[in-house]
Design a protein around this motif. Structure first.
Motif, PDB file in Angstrom:
ATOM      1  N   LEU A  95      38.676  12.194  41.060  1.00 48.07           N
ATOM      2  CA  LEU A  95      39.170  12.150  42.436  1.00 48.07           C
ATOM      3  C   LEU A  95      39.299  13.569  42.966  1.00 48.07           C
ATOM      4  CD1 LEU A  95      41.994   9.493  41.957  1.00 48.07           C
ATOM      5  CD2 LEU A  95      39.707   9.098  42.871  1.00 48.07           C
ATOM      6  N   ASP A  96      39.074  13.749  44.253  1.00 50.77           N
ATOM      7  CA  ASP A  96      39.200  15.080  44.830  1.00 50.77           C
ATOM      8  C   ASP A  96      40.678  15.454  44.950  1.00 50.77           C
ATOM      9  OD1 ASP A  96      39.485  17.104  47.129  1.00 50.77           O
ATOM     10  OD2 ASP A  96      37.327  17.074  46.774  1.00 50.77           O
ATOM     11  N   PRO A  97      41.053  16.655  44.504  1.00 49.39           N
ATOM     12  CA  PRO A  97      42.474  17.058  44.587  1.00 49.39           C
ATOM     13  C   PRO A  97      43.005  17.133  46.007  1.00 49.39           C
ATOM     14  CG  PRO A  97      41.071  18.901  43.886  1.00 49.39           C
ATOM     15  CD  PRO A  97      40.224  17.669  43.812  1.00 49.39           C
ATOM     16  N   ASN A  98      42.142  17.279  46.996  1.00 55.46           N
ATOM     17  CA  ASN A  98      42.615  17.284  48.389  1.00 55.46           C
ATOM     18  C   ASN A  98      43.226  15.946  48.779  1.00 55.46           C
ATOM     19  OD1 ASN A  98      41.901  19.919  48.847  1.00 55.46           O
ATOM     20  ND2 ASN A  98      39.947  19.445  49.836  1.00 55.46           N
ATOM     21  N   MET A  99      42.694  14.849  48.202  1.00 53.30           N
ATOM     22  CA  MET A  99      43.277  13.536  48.472  1.00 53.30           C
ATOM     23  C   MET A  99      44.687  13.453  47.884  1.00 53.30           C
ATOM     24  SD  MET A  99      42.066   9.690  47.415  1.00 53.30           S
ATOM     25  CE  MET A  99      42.421   9.922  45.690  1.00 53.30           C
ATOM     26  N   LEU A 100      44.844  13.946  46.672  1.00 57.13           N
ATOM     27  CA  LEU A 100      46.158  13.915  46.027  1.00 57.13           C
ATOM     28  C   LEU A 100      47.161  14.762  46.805  1.00 57.13           C
ATOM     29  CD1 LEU A 100      44.944  14.217  42.323  1.00 57.13           C
ATOM     30  CD2 LEU A 100      45.349  12.146  43.674  1.00 57.13           C
ATOM     31  N   GLU A 101      46.685  15.879  47.379  1.00 56.94           N
ATOM     32  CA  GLU A 101      47.559  16.720  48.192  1.00 56.94           C
ATOM     33  C   GLU A 101      47.955  16.000  49.484  1.00 56.94           C
ATOM     34  OE1 GLU A 101      49.853  19.781  49.746  1.00 56.94           O
ATOM     35  OE2 GLU A 101      49.220  19.329  47.691  1.00 56.94           O
ATOM     36  N   CYS A 102      47.016  15.270  50.083  1.00 52.27           N
ATOM     37  CA  CYS A 102      47.348  14.479  51.280  1.00 52.27           C
ATOM     38  C   CYS A 102      48.384  13.412  50.955  1.00 52.27           C
ATOM     39  CB  CYS A 102      46.086  13.837  51.862  1.00 52.27           C
ATOM     40  SG  CYS A 102      44.969  14.985  52.686  1.00 52.27           S
ATOM     41  N   ASN A 103      48.249  12.792  49.794  1.00 55.34           N
ATOM     42  CA  ASN A 103      49.246  11.805  49.367  1.00 55.34           C
ATOM     43  C   ASN A 103      50.621  12.452  49.254  1.00 55.34           C
ATOM     44  OD1 ASN A 103      47.146   9.991  49.164  1.00 55.34           O
ATOM     45  ND2 ASN A 103      47.000  10.110  46.944  1.00 55.34           N
ATOM     46  N   ARG A 104      50.651  13.662  48.681  1.00 51.99           N
ATOM     47  CA  ARG A 104      51.927  14.366  48.510  1.00 51.99           C
ATOM     48  C   ARG A 104      52.553  14.699  49.856  1.00 51.99           C
ATOM     49  NH1 ARG A 104      54.218  19.100  48.571  1.00 51.99           N
ATOM     50  NH2 ARG A 104      52.359  20.116  49.382  1.00 51.99           N
ATOM     51  N   GLN A 105      51.724  14.967  50.861  1.00 51.81           N
ATOM     52  CA  GLN A 105      52.222  15.341  52.179  1.00 51.81           C
ATOM     53  C   GLN A 105      52.634  14.142  53.034  1.00 51.81           C
ATOM     54  OE1 GLN A 105      49.576  18.000  54.267  1.00 51.81           O
ATOM     55  NE2 GLN A 105      49.272  19.318  52.477  1.00 51.81           N
ATOM     56  N   GLY A 106      52.416  12.919  52.541  1.00 53.51           N
ATOM     57  CA  GLY A 106      52.895  11.751  53.271  1.00 53.51           C
ATOM     58  C   GLY A 106      51.861  11.033  54.108  1.00 53.51           C
ATOM     59  N   TYR A 107      50.571  11.340  53.883  1.00 58.15           N
ATOM     60  CA  TYR A 107      49.528  10.571  54.551  1.00 58.15           C
ATOM     61  C   TYR A 107      49.456   9.191  53.907  1.00 58.15           C
ATOM     62  CZ  TYR A 107      47.957  14.748  57.028  1.00 58.15           C
ATOM     63  OH  TYR A 107      47.898  15.853  57.850  1.00 58.15           O
ATOM     64  N   LEU A 108      48.701   8.291  54.508  1.00 59.27           N
ATOM     65  CA  LEU A 108      48.658   6.915  54.026  1.00 59.27           C
ATOM     66  C   LEU A 108      48.034   6.829  52.641  1.00 59.27           C
ATOM     67  CD1 LEU A 108      47.553   5.176  57.351  1.00 59.27           C
ATOM     68  CD2 LEU A 108      49.828   5.125  56.311  1.00 59.27           C
ATOM     69  N   ASN A 109      48.536   5.888  51.843  1.00 57.60           N
ATOM     70  CA  ASN A 109      48.053   5.729  50.473  1.00 57.60           C
ATOM     71  C   ASN A 109      48.190   4.265  50.083  1.00 57.60           C
ATOM     72  OD1 ASN A 109      47.029   6.396  47.986  1.00 57.60           O
ATOM     73  ND2 ASN A 109      48.967   7.144  47.154  1.00 57.60           N
ATOM     74  N   GLY A 110      47.430   3.842  49.087  1.00 55.97           N
ATOM     75  CA  GLY A 110      47.539   2.467  48.627  1.00 55.97           C
ATOM     76  C   GLY A 110      46.314   2.033  47.847  1.00 55.97           C
ATOM     77  N   HIS A 111      46.280   0.746  47.529  1.00 61.13           N
ATOM     78  CA  HIS A 111      45.268   0.151  46.651  1.00 61.13           C
ATOM     79  C   HIS A 111      43.891   0.118  47.310  1.00 61.13           C
ATOM     80  CE1 HIS A 111      43.623  -2.591  43.616  1.00 61.13           C
ATOM     81  NE2 HIS A 111      43.177  -3.341  44.599  1.00 61.13           N
ATOM     82  N   THR A 112      42.849   0.445  46.517  1.00 60.29           N
ATOM     83  CA  THR A 112      41.463   0.319  46.966  1.00 60.29           C
ATOM     84  C   THR A 112      40.690  -0.543  45.967  1.00 60.29           C
ATOM     85  OG1 THR A 112      40.902   2.397  45.838  1.00 60.29           O
ATOM     86  CG2 THR A 112      41.450   2.536  48.185  1.00 60.29           C
ATOM     87  N   PRO A 113      39.553  -1.107  46.360  1.00 59.05           N
ATOM     88  CA  PRO A 113      38.841  -2.091  45.522  1.00 59.05           C
ATOM     89  C   PRO A 113      38.045  -1.453  44.385  1.00 59.05           C
ATOM     90  CG  PRO A 113      37.674  -1.785  47.596  1.00 59.05           C
ATOM     91  CD  PRO A 113      38.957  -0.995  47.709  1.00 59.05           C
ATOM     92  N   PHE A 114      38.715  -1.150  43.274  1.00 57.34           N
ATOM     93  CA  PHE A 114      38.076  -0.462  42.155  1.00 57.34           C
ATOM     94  C   PHE A 114      36.923  -1.279  41.565  1.00 57.34           C
ATOM     95  CE2 PHE A 114      37.715   0.390  37.581  1.00 57.34           C
ATOM     96  CZ  PHE A 114      37.417   1.745  37.614  1.00 57.34           C
TER      97      PHE A 114
END
Length: 450
Positions: A204-223
């Protein structure tokens, strides 16, 4: 937490720029390029060891389409950060039917994400998908395909599939994404060697994890949709005809009663049908993707798994404890597996697996009530149907009553609930159950119907 409406207004455009394929003597790496315009770029990767790739022609149209399609699934993990209303696909040309197919998969595959984030939207409005790239070049070769690729997750279902397929005389390989000890152990116990176990690394790209930490939307995706396209790619690269999944009939049941919100959407029969249709119409690799266990209930899978004691100490289905290779003993998945195996294993056998008696844990009462349907919302985990779980519990209670054993806490609680009166005298309707609504090819049917 930033709101859905605010984020869509602030970040109206998401782009899937395309992908890059890098090959070395030791590995093949796919890097995907996504961008939320005005926020961040993302570059997740997939890596396969060259030892597990028999034939790789980067110009092959089928390879290009499958690599691109993996990116189309990955897109949802990054799009959901802001839910940008416009998504531009720059790396390929898709027709209107393809765009509608992908919108459907995003909408239902992200159903849990929308629900848990309180997002009210509909199929027509949640995303405007545009294709601005070029068509793939027609350079497809022809291949003779034979054999099976078995995605293995380390739980009981894929173990049952591996055991059933032992009866077939054809080449067989295991497919593992981001492997852990339980997956490796399961494959080894089933008799697969390092040469027949394919390990793929997804980052996973670390920028996504940083967005999660900052309070952007997050949740389940169809693995499981990622499993579908990536396993089909690997099967094609290795001239294998079948991708054999282990998704059961109860994966079709909604997680929230009275809705179509399903944590397991990409494991459902609807997705399996949709995927087969799309793959044959737009990719046409010759690989057949299906679930061997689609006709079975979770109770039948549990009964079959219970016979194979050599796996009991090795298998794991707990997501919370996966990094430590343990059953955490506190999550819905742990309790579900404990309950569904209860009619087929003794209390001593179950406690040897889980290291404790989960039926005595009062703190699991809320989870228990959700699993049996006393509460309308099942846990957002890959668990069996409410009907199967109640049946398993009543079977265990009947066994304990017959042996004059004292019921543990959760079962004492259960007999006070209306579910017990509904199920206690019904017996096990799944003993000879088989759902004919499946896509199991003829050479495999006898393995599951007999």
């Amino acid at each position: 937490m930033k709101t859905f409406a605010q984020l869509r207004e602030q970040f109206p455009l998401f782009r899937y720029w395309g992908y890059r394929i890098e090959t070395t003597p030791h590995q093949i790496c796919f890097t995907y390029d996504f961008e939320i315009v005005g926020l961040a770029q993302f570059h997740p990767t997939w890596t396969i060891d060259r030892i597990h790739v028999k034939d790789f022609d980067e110009q092959d149209e089928i390879i290009q389409k499958l690599v691109f399609s993996i990116g189309m699934v990955e897109l949802s993990s990054y799009w959901k950060i802001t839910c940008s209303p416009v998504v531009e696909i720059m790396g390929a040309k898709l027709d209107e039917q393809q765009l509608m197919w992908w919108k459907k998969q995003y909408y239902w595959g992200l159903g849990e994400f929308f629900y848990t984030n309180g997002i009210q939207t509909d199929m027509s409005d949640f995303m405007h998908l545009k294709s601005l790239g070029n068509a793939f070049a027609h350079t497809k070769g022809t291949k003779a395909l034979n054999g099976c690729l078995i995605p293995v997750g380390g739980g009981k279902d894929s173990i049952v599939t591996m055991e059933l397929l032992k009866h077939l005389d054809m080449p067989q390989y295991c497919y593992i994404i981001n492997g852990r000890k339980a997956t490796a152990d399961s494959a080894r116990i089933a008799g697969f060697t390092n040469d027949s176990v394919v390990l793929v690394k997804r980052t996973l790209d670390p920028n996504m994890l940083e967005c999660n930490r900052q309070g952007y939307l997050n949740g389940h995706t169809p693995f499981s949709a990622l499993v579908a396209f990536s396993a089909t790619l690997y099967a094609y690269l290795n001239n294998l005809r079948y991708v054999v999944l282990s998704n059961e009939d109860s994966a079709n049941e909604s997680t929230v009663a009275g809705t179509m919100i399903n944590h397991q959407y990409s494991k459902s029969f609807q997705f399996e049908q949709d995927f087969q249709m799309y793959e044959q119409a737009y990719i046409n690799s010759g690989v057949s993707y299906f679930s061997l266990l689609r006709g079975w209930s979770e109770l039948q899978i549990a009964a079959e798994f219970a016979k194979h004691e050599q796996y009991h100490a090795a298998f794991r289905s707990c997501n919370a404890g996966s990094k430590e290779d343990i059953w955490c003993g506190n999550c819905p998945k742990c309790l579900f597996v404990y309950l569904i195996l209860a009619p087929f294993l003794s209390a001593k056998q179950e406690q040897a697996i889980f290291k404790e008696d989960l039926l005595e844990k009062q703190e699991l009462c809320d989870t228990f009530e959700k699993l049996i349907g006393y509460q309308a919302e099942k846990p957002f985990e890959c668990v069996g149907s409410r009907d199967e779980i109640n049946t398993a519990i009543c079977m265990r209670i009947a066994q304990m009553n017959e042996q004059k054993q004292e019921l543990p806490f959760l079962l004492r609680h259960y007999v006070t609930l209306p579910q017990y009166q509904q199920y206690k005298d019904r017996g096990n309707p799944y003993a000879h159950y088989f759902n004919e609504e499946n896509l199991i090819p003829t050479p495999f049917l006898h393995l599951v119907k007999e």
